[in-house]
Write a protein that holds these residues in place. Structure first.
Motif, PDB file in Angstrom:
ATOM      1  N   SER A  40     -45.680 -17.945 -34.835  1.00  0.00           N
ATOM      2  CA  SER A  40     -46.232 -16.710 -35.388  1.00  0.00           C
ATOM      3  C   SER A  40     -46.885 -16.915 -36.753  1.00  0.00           C
ATOM      4  CB  SER A  40     -45.134 -15.654 -35.513  1.00  0.00           C
ATOM      5  OG  SER A  40     -44.115 -16.087 -36.403  1.00  0.00           O
ATOM      6  N   GLY A  41     -46.791 -18.126 -37.301  1.00  0.00           N
ATOM      7  CA  GLY A  41     -47.411 -18.404 -38.592  1.00  0.00           C
ATOM      8  C   GLY A  41     -46.726 -17.735 -39.756  1.00  0.00           C
ATOM      9  N   THR A  42     -45.410 -17.447 -39.609  1.00  0.00           N
ATOM     10  CA  THR A  42     -44.685 -16.734 -40.671  1.00  0.00           C
ATOM     11  C   THR A  42     -43.679 -17.609 -41.405  1.00  0.00           C
ATOM     12  OG1 THR A  42     -43.046 -15.982 -39.049  1.00  0.00           O
ATOM     13  CG2 THR A  42     -44.924 -14.518 -39.495  1.00  0.00           C
ATOM     14  N   ALA A  43     -43.464 -18.832 -40.940  1.00  0.00           N
ATOM     15  CA  ALA A  43     -42.496 -19.712 -41.608  1.00  0.00           C
ATOM     16  C   ALA A  43     -42.979 -21.156 -41.523  1.00  0.00           C
ATOM     17  CB  ALA A  43     -41.118 -19.577 -40.982  1.00  0.00           C
ATOM     18  N   LEU A  44     -42.843 -21.855 -42.641  1.00  0.00           N
ATOM     19  CA  LEU A  44     -43.254 -23.255 -42.740  1.00  0.00           C
ATOM     20  C   LEU A  44     -42.096 -24.053 -43.317  1.00  0.00           C
ATOM     21  CD1 LEU A  44     -46.601 -24.545 -44.239  1.00  0.00           C
ATOM     22  CD2 LEU A  44     -44.426 -25.435 -45.070  1.00  0.00           C
ATOM     23  N   VAL A  45     -41.807 -25.206 -42.706  1.00  0.00           N
ATOM     24  CA  VAL A  45     -40.728 -26.067 -43.198  1.00  0.00           C
ATOM     25  C   VAL A  45     -41.284 -27.451 -43.493  1.00  0.00           C
ATOM     26  CG1 VAL A  45     -38.923 -24.827 -41.951  1.00  0.00           C
ATOM     27  CG2 VAL A  45     -40.080 -26.755 -40.854  1.00  0.00           C
ATOM     28  N   GLY A  46     -40.567 -28.192 -44.343  1.00  0.00           N
ATOM     29  CA  GLY A  46     -40.974 -29.551 -44.664  1.00  0.00           C
ATOM     30  C   GLY A  46     -40.023 -30.168 -45.672  1.00  0.00           C
ATOM     31  N   PHE A  47     -40.437 -31.324 -46.215  1.00  0.00           N
ATOM     32  CA  PHE A  47     -39.628 -32.039 -47.199  1.00  0.00           C
ATOM     33  C   PHE A  47     -40.481 -32.295 -48.443  1.00  0.00           C
ATOM     34  CE2 PHE A  47     -38.012 -33.181 -43.022  1.00  0.00           C
ATOM     35  CZ  PHE A  47     -36.661 -32.893 -43.160  1.00  0.00           C
ATOM     36  N   THR A  48     -39.871 -32.084 -49.612  1.00  0.00           N
ATOM     37  CA  THR A  48     -40.607 -32.256 -50.858  1.00  0.00           C
ATOM     38  C   THR A  48     -40.931 -33.726 -51.096  1.00  0.00           C
ATOM     39  OG1 THR A  48     -38.575 -32.476 -52.137  1.00  0.00           O
ATOM     40  CG2 THR A  48     -39.494 -30.249 -51.895  1.00  0.00           C
ATOM     41  N   PRO A  49     -42.102 -33.975 -51.709  1.00  0.00           N
ATOM     42  CA  PRO A  49     -42.372 -35.351 -52.152  1.00  0.00           C
ATOM     43  C   PRO A  49     -41.643 -35.604 -53.479  1.00  0.00           C
ATOM     44  CG  PRO A  49     -44.162 -33.923 -52.803  1.00  0.00           C
ATOM     45  CD  PRO A  49     -43.204 -33.051 -52.016  1.00  0.00           C
ATOM     46  N   ALA A  50     -41.607 -36.843 -53.885  1.00  0.00           N
ATOM     47  CA  ALA A  50     -41.037 -37.139 -55.209  1.00  0.00           C
ATOM     48  C   ALA A  50     -41.938 -36.533 -56.289  1.00  0.00           C
ATOM     49  CB  ALA A  50     -40.936 -38.644 -55.394  1.00  0.00           C
ATOM     50  N   GLY A  51     -41.332 -36.174 -57.421  1.00  0.00           N
ATOM     51  CA  GLY A  51     -42.109 -35.548 -58.486  1.00  0.00           C
ATOM     52  C   GLY A  51     -41.462 -35.736 -59.836  1.00  0.00           C
ATOM     53  N   ALA A  52     -42.218 -35.372 -60.871  1.00  0.00           N
ATOM     54  CA  ALA A  52     -41.723 -35.510 -62.236  1.00  0.00           C
ATOM     55  C   ALA A  52     -40.871 -34.315 -62.611  1.00  0.00           C
ATOM     56  CB  ALA A  52     -42.898 -35.625 -63.192  1.00  0.00           C
ATOM     57  N   LEU A  53     -39.967 -34.523 -63.556  1.00  0.00           N
ATOM     58  CA  LEU A  53     -39.110 -33.429 -64.027  1.00  0.00           C
ATOM     59  C   LEU A  53     -39.947 -32.243 -64.493  1.00  0.00           C
ATOM     60  CD1 LEU A  53     -36.356 -35.255 -66.146  1.00  0.00           C
ATOM     61  CD2 LEU A  53     -35.971 -33.830 -64.118  1.00  0.00           C
ATOM     62  N   GLY A  54     -39.486 -31.056 -64.139  1.00  0.00           N
ATOM     63  CA  GLY A  54     -40.152 -29.846 -64.604  1.00  0.00           C
ATOM     64  C   GLY A  54     -40.716 -29.022 -63.462  1.00  0.00           C
ATOM     65  N   ASN A  55     -41.355 -27.908 -63.860  1.00  0.00           N
ATOM     66  CA  ASN A  55     -41.921 -26.985 -62.870  1.00  0.00           C
ATOM     67  C   ASN A  55     -43.339 -27.418 -62.492  1.00  0.00           C
ATOM     68  OD1 ASN A  55     -43.508 -24.174 -62.307  1.00  0.00           O
ATOM     69  ND2 ASN A  55     -41.374 -24.052 -61.642  1.00  0.00           N
ATOM     70  N   VAL A  56     -43.629 -27.368 -61.190  1.00  0.00           N
ATOM     71  CA  VAL A  56     -44.946 -27.775 -60.702  1.00  0.00           C
ATOM     72  C   VAL A  56     -45.476 -26.708 -59.749  1.00  0.00           C
ATOM     73  CG1 VAL A  56     -44.399 -30.233 -60.934  1.00  0.00           C
ATOM     74  CG2 VAL A  56     -44.001 -29.066 -58.735  1.00  0.00           C
ATOM     75  N   PRO A  57     -46.817 -26.620 -59.607  1.00  0.00           N
ATOM     76  CA  PRO A  57     -47.389 -25.649 -58.665  1.00  0.00           C
ATOM     77  C   PRO A  57     -47.222 -26.104 -57.222  1.00  0.00           C
ATOM     78  CG  PRO A  57     -49.122 -26.932 -59.685  1.00  0.00           C
ATOM     79  CD  PRO A  57     -47.852 -27.310 -60.384  1.00  0.00           C
ATOM     80  N   VAL A  58     -47.018 -25.112 -56.344  1.00  0.00           N
ATOM     81  CA  VAL A  58     -46.922 -25.364 -54.900  1.00  0.00           C
ATOM     82  C   VAL A  58     -48.048 -24.583 -54.242  1.00  0.00           C
ATOM     83  CG1 VAL A  58     -45.498 -25.163 -52.825  1.00  0.00           C
ATOM     84  CG2 VAL A  58     -44.436 -25.641 -55.050  1.00  0.00           C
ATOM     85  N   VAL A  59     -48.900 -25.280 -53.482  1.00  0.00           N
ATOM     86  CA  VAL A  59     -50.081 -24.656 -52.888  1.00  0.00           C
ATOM     87  C   VAL A  59     -50.056 -24.837 -51.375  1.00  0.00           C
ATOM     88  CG1 VAL A  59     -52.600 -24.592 -52.811  1.00  0.00           C
ATOM     89  CG2 VAL A  59     -51.420 -25.055 -54.971  1.00  0.00           C
ATOM     90  N   VAL A  60     -50.219 -23.712 -50.668  1.00  0.00           N
ATOM     91  CA  VAL A  60     -50.299 -23.717 -49.201  1.00  0.00           C
ATOM     92  C   VAL A  60     -51.767 -23.571 -48.824  1.00  0.00           C
ATOM     93  CG1 VAL A  60     -49.608 -22.559 -47.081  1.00  0.00           C
ATOM     94  CG2 VAL A  60     -48.028 -22.669 -49.023  1.00  0.00           C
ATOM     95  N   THR A  61     -52.266 -24.465 -47.966  1.00  0.00           N
ATOM     96  CA  THR A  61     -53.688 -24.462 -47.623  1.00  0.00           C
ATOM     97  C   THR A  61     -53.870 -24.444 -46.112  1.00  0.00           C
ATOM     98  OG1 THR A  61     -54.219 -25.710 -49.626  1.00  0.00           O
ATOM     99  CG2 THR A  61     -55.872 -25.688 -47.879  1.00  0.00           C
ATOM    100  N   THR A  62     -54.745 -23.518 -45.642  1.00  0.00           N
ATOM    101  CA  THR A  62     -55.134 -23.461 -44.235  1.00  0.00           C
ATOM    102  C   THR A  62     -56.654 -23.562 -44.179  1.00  0.00           C
ATOM    103  OG1 THR A  62     -55.476 -21.062 -44.120  1.00  0.00           O
ATOM    104  CG2 THR A  62     -53.216 -21.869 -43.817  1.00  0.00           C
ATOM    105  N   PRO A  63     -57.244 -23.642 -42.975  1.00  0.00           N
ATOM    106  CA  PRO A  63     -58.713 -23.698 -42.888  1.00  0.00           C
ATOM    107  C   PRO A  63     -59.403 -22.477 -43.485  1.00  0.00           C
ATOM    108  CG  PRO A  63     -57.736 -24.463 -40.840  1.00  0.00           C
ATOM    109  CD  PRO A  63     -56.617 -23.907 -41.664  1.00  0.00           C
ATOM    110  N   THR A  64     -58.671 -21.380 -43.683  1.00  0.00           N
ATOM    111  CA  THR A  64     -59.305 -20.152 -44.178  1.00  0.00           C
ATOM    112  C   THR A  64     -59.050 -19.891 -45.651  1.00  0.00           C
ATOM    113  OG1 THR A  64     -57.393 -18.837 -43.515  1.00  0.00           O
ATOM    114  CG2 THR A  64     -59.165 -19.092 -41.911  1.00  0.00           C
ATOM    115  N   GLY A  65     -58.311 -20.764 -46.316  1.00  0.00           N
ATOM    116  CA  GLY A  65     -58.075 -20.534 -47.736  1.00  0.00           C
ATOM    117  C   GLY A  65     -56.773 -21.121 -48.215  1.00  0.00           C
TER     118      GLY A  65
END
Length: 371
Positions: A249-274
Motif C-alpha cells: 500500500s506504500g504506507t510503510a518502509l523498513v530498512g537498516f541504517t548505514p554507519a554515520g557520524a555522531l549527531g543529528n542528520v537529515p533523512v530523505v525519502v525519494t520516489t520517482p515523483t519527488g
C-alpha cells in the motif's frame, strides 16, 4: 363565374387569367415554384430550404413528399418561402406549396442518407493528473454528441457535452503512473486523443521514523510510515540505507541504517515523483561498550592455540587481547552476543583479557590463566 370556378380547380394554368400569372386587376395570383435551394438534404430533415417562385404570399403549407414542412419565413411579395425540411425516407420527392388559391406546381427535392461524422478532438485540458483520478478535464473538438471517454480503457466519470457537440467535460478515473491512451467514442466512430493523458503519482509523505536514533556503526533496523512510499529509497545524511522494502500500500518502509557520524542528520525519502525529508531527522549515538559475561575456558597452555568463547553483548567488530597480545581467528556472530577465537602464547600465570570495539574496551573479569 363558371370560368372562375374552373380556373380555381386548375391552378397549373394561371396564364388563362387576364394578366397572365394574375398580375392584372384583381385576378388571383396562383402559386408557382421555381426552385428548392438546396435541392437535397439529409433524411433526418431539420435543414433550411429556400423555395423560390411567385404567388407564394400567404402560403398555408409546404409538403415534401406529402409530409408537412415547418414554415420559417415568407416573402411578403410572394417570391419565396423558407422552410425546415421534414424527415423523410431516402429518395426524390415532390415539394408543393399550398395557398388559399390552390397548390403550386411541384419541384424535386432529394433526401440522402448522411453518414454521421466521427468525433474529432483538438485539445485535452489538462493532459496530466494524479493516479488517484478525480481530475476535471475538458475535451475540445467536433461531433462529440453522445460520446463516451476512456482513460486506459476505464470510463471517465460525470461526462457532459454541450449542445453543439464541441466541448466534453468530465473527471478522470484512477490510473497507473505514466502516459495512457484516451479514446473518445460516439455511435459514428472513435478517435484517439493525440498525446493521451499522463498519470502522475503524488510525492512521498513521511510522517514518522522509528527509532529516531541509533549507533554510529549503523545496522539499526528502522521503520518509516507515511504514504506514496512505493519505489522509495532512503538516505541518512546522503548515505543510502540498506535492505529497504516497502509494503504493497506504500504506507510503510523498513530498512537498516548505514554507519554515520555522531549527531543529528537529515533523512530523505525519494520516489520517482519527488522527495520528502523526515521531520526531526535521525540522531547517531556512540555505540554501547562491549559487555562480557563469560570467558570459557578461563585457562590454557602457555603455548597458545586454545579455542575460547566469549559471550556477552555489543561484541560486533570486536578484537581480543591476552596480556596485550591479539588472539587469532576472532569471529563474532551477527547479533554481537558471542565471540570465538584462539589464544596467543603467553607467560605462566593470570593475564588480563581485553575486548575492544569502536565504542570502547572492556576487561574480562577474572582474566585468563596460562598453565
Amino acid at each position: 363565374m363558371s370560368d372562375v370556378i374552373q380556373q380555381q380547380g386548375n391552378p397549373q394554368a394561371p396564364g388563362s387569367w387576364p394578366g397572365g400569372d394574375g398580375d392584372g386587376g384583381n385576378w388571383p395570383r396562383y402559386p408557382r415554384l421555381y426552385d428548392a435551394i438546396p435541392s437535397s438534404g439529409p433524411t433526418t430533415g431539420g435543414n433550411t430550404v429556400l423555395l423560390t417562385g411567385s404567388g407564394l404570399q400567404g402560403t398555408l403549407q409546404v409538403t415534401f413528399g406529402g409530409v408537412p414542412a415547418t414554415i420559417v419565413t415568407q416573402d411578403p411579395s410572394g417570391n419565396s418561402v423558407t422552410v425546415l425540411a421534414p424527415a423523410h425516407a431516402a429518395g426524390t420527392v415532390q415539394v408543393i406549396a399550398i395557398t388559399s388559391w390552390g397548390n403550386s406546381n411541384p419541384v424535386s427535392y432529394t433526401y440522402t442518407v448522411t453518414v454521421p461524422s466521427g468525433p474529432t478532438v483538438t485539445a485535452l485540458v489538462p493532459n496530466t493528473g494524479p493516479t488517484s483520478g478525480g481530475t476535471a478535464f475538458a475535451l475540445i473538438g467536433t461531433n462529440l454528441t453522445g460520446a463516451t471517454v476512456t482513460f486506459n480503457g476505464v470510463a471517465a466519470l460525470g461526462v457532459s457535452i454541450n449542445a453543439a457537440g464541441t466541448v466534453l467535460t468530465g473527471t478522470t478515473p484512477p490510473g497507473p503512473a505514466g502516459n495512457v491512451p484516451v479514446v473518445v467514442t460516439t455511435p459514428a466512430g472513435s478517435t484517439i486523443v493525440a498525446g493521451g493523458f499522463t498519470y502522475t503519482a503524488p510525492p512521498p509523505v513521511a510522517t514518522s521514523l522509528s527509532p529516531s536514533s541509533g549507533s554510529t556503526t549503523g545496522g539499526t533496523a528502522f521503520v518509516i510510515t507515511g504514504s506514496n512510499l512505493s519505489g522509495a529509497s532512503v538516505t541518512f545524511n546522503g548515505v543510502a540505507a540498506t535492505g529497504v522494502s516497502v509494503n504493497a500500500s506504500g504506507t510503510a518502509l523498513v530498512g537498516f541504517t548505514p554507519a554515520g557520524a555522531l549527531g543529528n542528520v537529515p533523512v530523505v525519502v525519494t520516489t520517482p515523483t519527488g522527495s520528502a525529508t523526515v521531520a526531526g531527522g535521525y540522531t547517531y549515538t556512540a555505540p554501547p561498550l562491549p559487555v562480557v559475561t563469560l570467558l570459557a575456558p578461563s585457562s590454557g597452555s602457555t603455548a597458545g592455540g586454545t579455542a575460547f568463547v566469549i559471550t556477552g553483548s555489543n561484541l560486533n567488530g570486536a578484537s581480543v587481547t591476552f596480556n596485550g597480545v591479539a588472539a587469532t581467528g576472532v569471529s563474532v556472530n551477527a547479533s554481537g552476543t558471542a565471540l570465538i577465537g584462539f589464544t596467543p602464547a603467553g607467560p605462566l600465570g593470570n593475564v588480563p583479557v581485553v575486548v575492544t570495539t569502536l565504542s570502547g574496551s572492556t576487561t574480562v573479569a577474572g582474566g585468563y590463566t596460562y598453565v
